[in-house]
Scaffold this motif. Structure first.
Motif: not given
Length: 251
Positions: A80, A93, A96-97, A100, A112, A115
């Protein structure tokens, strides 16, 4: 890793991100002490002024936290920070995606993606390559908001409409927006999407007719819709002997 040794390596990599000797030394030390290695990469990323390099180092630190140490929470927090440093760098990105998605945490995934949309939208006219990234984000958001467990058709509609604005050749986005507007009985707002879809269908029909009547096949090739089209635009090229004056000109 000795603290003084770590500080020296951090300063060398901040000063010169291509210092292969320093990075190789840090990596060798990290094989024995991966936690110190992750902390070193994180410190380099936090101290680097260039947003692109900073995001890179932080993404690499997160990768060590996640895959070697097994601390997904720390990895997510580091990713993040990387995204905040430079939202145009896709590696952080995407990692992190994926974290999740693997957890099945759709609310965090949507937060996310939204954002990222908020961070990237102001850059749309400064950096044309952002259009493809935004298209991908709106497409996934449209799908996530439209399906269980979220099931928020008004939020799905918002994203399909934005995708259709970004890529007027994306037939699925046009269709999805039209159908959601119909379902909400907003018929007047649905009419322009009918017109957009009809215009695209008519264009393809004319080109298919040209092919059947002996025209050049390259004139009937459909454009790729969605993000793939935005990242790989079809080059203009001359057709064969049958239609030398014809060019492929999608949109």
């Amino acid at each position: 890793m000795d603290p003084r040794e770590m500080e020296t390596l951090i300063q060398r990599l901040v000063t010169n991100p291509h210092d292969g000797e320093a990075l190789a030394y840090a990596h060798r030390a990290g094989e024995q002490d991966p936690r110190s290695y992750a902390m070193l990469l994180e410190r380099v990323g936090s101290s680097t002024a260039d947003p692109s390099y900073a995001a890179h180092w932080l993404s690499e630190a997160a990768n060590v936290w996640s895959t070697t140490i097994g601390d997904a929470h720390h990895a997510a927090r580091t990713l993040m920070i990387a995204i905040d440093k430079d939202p145009t760098q896709r590696t952080a990105a995407e990692r992190l995606a994926q974290l999740y998605r693997d957890k099945g945490d759709q609310k965090a995934l949507v937060a996310l993606l939204e954002r990222l949309v908020k961070a990237l939208t102001p850059l749309l006219f400064e950096r044309p390559e952002v259009r493809a990234q935004l298209s991908t984000l709106h497409e996934e958001l449209g799908r996530l908001w439209g399906e269980p467990p979220l099931s928020r058709p008004e939020r799905a509609l918002e994203n399909w409409r934005r995708l259709a604005d970004l890529d007027p050749h994306n037939v699925y986005a046009i269709y999805a927006a039209r159908e959601l507007l119909k379902a909400q009985q907003q018929y007047a707002e649905a009419i322009p999407y009918f017109a957009m879809e009809q215009a695209l269908t008519s264009r393809w029909s004319r080109r298919s007719s040209t092919t059947r009547s002996g025209g050049s096949p390259c004139c009937a090739t459909r454009p790729t819709s969605g993000a793939a089209r935005a990242t790989s635009p079809a080059p203009r090229r001359r057709c064969g002997a049958r239609a030398r004056s014809c060019r492929t000109t999608w949109g």
